[in-house]
Design a protein around this motif. Sequence first.
Motif, PDB file in Angstrom:
ATOM      1  N   GLU A 203      24.567  47.864  43.302  1.00 18.30           N
ATOM      2  CA  GLU A 203      25.782  48.580  43.678  1.00 18.30           C
ATOM      3  C   GLU A 203      25.460  49.620  44.746  1.00 18.30           C
ATOM      4  O   GLU A 203      24.476  50.346  44.662  1.00 18.30           O
ATOM      5  CB  GLU A 203      26.384  49.268  42.442  1.00 18.30           C
ATOM      6  CG  GLU A 203      27.808  49.730  42.664  1.00 18.30           C
ATOM      7  CD  GLU A 203      28.461  50.218  41.388  1.00 18.30           C
ATOM      8  OE1 GLU A 203      29.294  51.112  41.483  1.00 18.30           O
ATOM      9  OE2 GLU A 203      28.116  49.698  40.301  1.00 18.30           O
TER      10      GLU A 203
ATOM     11  N   ASP B 277      10.690  47.137  51.621  1.00 20.43           N
ATOM     12  CA  ASP B 277      11.286  48.272  50.903  1.00 20.43           C
ATOM     13  C   ASP B 277      11.397  48.085  49.395  1.00 20.43           C
ATOM     14  O   ASP B 277      11.184  49.013  48.641  1.00 20.43           O
ATOM     15  CB  ASP B 277      12.672  48.646  51.450  1.00 20.43           C
ATOM     16  CG  ASP B 277      12.613  49.142  52.880  1.00 20.43           C
ATOM     17  OD1 ASP B 277      11.592  49.758  53.246  1.00 20.43           O
ATOM     18  OD2 ASP B 277      13.573  48.901  53.630  1.00 20.43           O
ATOM     19  N   SER B 278      11.769  46.883  48.954  1.00 18.04           N
ATOM     20  CA  SER B 278      12.002  46.659  47.523  1.00 18.04           C
ATOM     21  C   SER B 278      11.990  45.166  47.235  1.00 18.04           C
ATOM     22  O   SER B 278      12.067  44.333  48.148  1.00 18.04           O
ATOM     23  CB  SER B 278      13.363  47.241  47.106  1.00 18.04           C
ATOM     24  OG  SER B 278      14.408  46.535  47.767  1.00 18.04           O
TER      25      SER B 278
ATOM     26  N   SER C  97      24.592  48.955  47.779  1.00 23.25           N
ATOM     27  CA  SER C  97      23.646  48.426  48.761  1.00 23.25           C
ATOM     28  C   SER C  97      24.354  47.403  49.645  1.00 23.25           C
ATOM     29  O   SER C  97      25.028  46.509  49.152  1.00 23.25           O
ATOM     30  CB  SER C  97      22.470  47.777  48.037  1.00 23.25           C
ATOM     31  OG  SER C  97      21.570  47.233  48.946  1.00 23.25           O
ATOM     32  N   ASP C  98      24.217  47.566  50.954  1.00 23.53           N
ATOM     33  CA  ASP C  98      24.858  46.647  51.900  1.00 23.53           C
ATOM     34  C   ASP C  98      23.890  45.556  52.331  1.00 23.53           C
ATOM     35  O   ASP C  98      22.676  45.747  52.321  1.00 23.53           O
ATOM     36  CB  ASP C  98      25.334  47.403  53.144  1.00 23.53           C
ATOM     37  CG  ASP C  98      26.498  48.321  52.837  1.00 23.53           C
ATOM     38  OD1 ASP C  98      27.271  47.998  51.917  1.00 23.53           O
ATOM     39  OD2 ASP C  98      26.630  49.350  53.519  1.00 23.53           O
TER      40      ASP C  98
ATOM     41  N   THR D 124      23.209  41.909  44.405  1.00 22.82           N
ATOM     42  CA  THR D 124      22.945  43.074  45.249  1.00 22.82           C
ATOM     43  C   THR D 124      23.267  44.331  44.451  1.00 22.82           C
ATOM     44  O   THR D 124      24.352  44.429  43.869  1.00 22.82           O
ATOM     45  CB  THR D 124      23.820  43.016  46.522  1.00 22.82           C
ATOM     46  OG1 THR D 124      23.496  41.824  47.235  1.00 22.82           O
ATOM     47  CG2 THR D 124      23.585  44.219  47.414  1.00 22.82           C
TER      48      THR D 124
ATOM     49  N   HIS E 197      14.429  43.664  45.876  1.00 16.94           N
ATOM     50  CA  HIS E 197      15.775  43.248  46.298  1.00 16.94           C
ATOM     51  C   HIS E 197      15.775  42.816  47.764  1.00 16.94           C
ATOM     52  O   HIS E 197      16.303  41.760  48.115  1.00 16.94           O
ATOM     53  CB  HIS E 197      16.758  44.401  46.066  1.00 16.94           C
ATOM     54  CG  HIS E 197      18.028  44.278  46.825  1.00 16.94           C
ATOM     55  ND1 HIS E 197      18.930  43.258  46.611  1.00 16.94           N
ATOM     56  CD2 HIS E 197      18.544  45.038  47.835  1.00 16.94           C
ATOM     57  CE1 HIS E 197      19.950  43.394  47.438  1.00 16.94           C
ATOM     58  NE2 HIS E 197      19.736  44.464  48.185  1.00 16.94           N
ATOM     59  N   ARG E 198      15.168  43.623  48.645  1.00 17.15           N
ATOM     60  CA  ARG E 198      15.146  43.309  50.072  1.00 17.15           C
ATOM     61  C   ARG E 198      14.301  42.063  50.349  1.00 17.15           C
ATOM     62  O   ARG E 198      14.620  41.278  51.233  1.00 17.15           O
ATOM     63  CB  ARG E 198      14.607  44.494  50.875  1.00 17.15           C
ATOM     64  CG  ARG E 198      15.565  45.663  50.980  1.00 17.15           C
ATOM     65  CD  ARG E 198      16.814  45.262  51.757  1.00 17.15           C
ATOM     66  NE  ARG E 198      17.768  46.334  51.823  1.00 17.15           N
ATOM     67  CZ  ARG E 198      18.037  47.027  52.930  1.00 17.15           C
ATOM     68  NH1 ARG E 198      17.409  46.761  54.053  1.00 17.15           N
ATOM     69  NH2 ARG E 198      18.950  47.980  52.905  1.00 17.15           N
TER      70      ARG E 198
END
Length: 198
Positions: A114, A53-54, A116-117, A112, A56-57
């Motif tokens: 803001e 997805d990104s 985003s869990d 992480t 970050h992921r």
Amino acid sequence: MGRRSDHSREELEELILAEGHRLMAEVGYPRFSAREVAKRVGYSVGTLYNLFDSNHRLILAINSRTFLMWAAAMAERLAEDPEDRIAVLVDGYFRFASENSNLWMAIYEHRTPEGSDLPERYRKQRGELTGMVEAEIAKVLPEEARNKAAALARSLVATVHGHCVFALTGTFALLGEDRPQEAALARVREALAAAGGR
């Protein structure tokens, strides 16, 4: 560039994750690049983002793999049934951080976004290590104080982490502290004693 037919989705995810973990270990978080991971595995960066997805992921997945590696190293040490298990926990923290500094720092350098869990599977993977620490702390507390083990574990991990960061960045050397691991263990023992631990 594309080798889309070469791997199943699961195989490709593992390939990317393994290479991403290797790259993180080599270059660290500031120089990490999803584009470089894609280049190394022979797929487009778009393929990476289709799976993760990104960026970050992808980094979450890499950092969670580091937690599993760290937990396995700690479990191996504890399986030897050492007499002083608290000292082993502190030593394990310092040892893993110093032997895997880029991977270890990436856990704390990555933020992480803001709102985003943390996905549940990564939460469980990370929980293996904290659960191990909580269990060892609970063992040294009196029965009536064992319900405080989780909160105490978080505070003690923060204490050891601070000492470890200062040690690895050279801050303690500047402050004249030449035995940071021993100092961290002493602070942990003081906190456990204050909680009634043995």
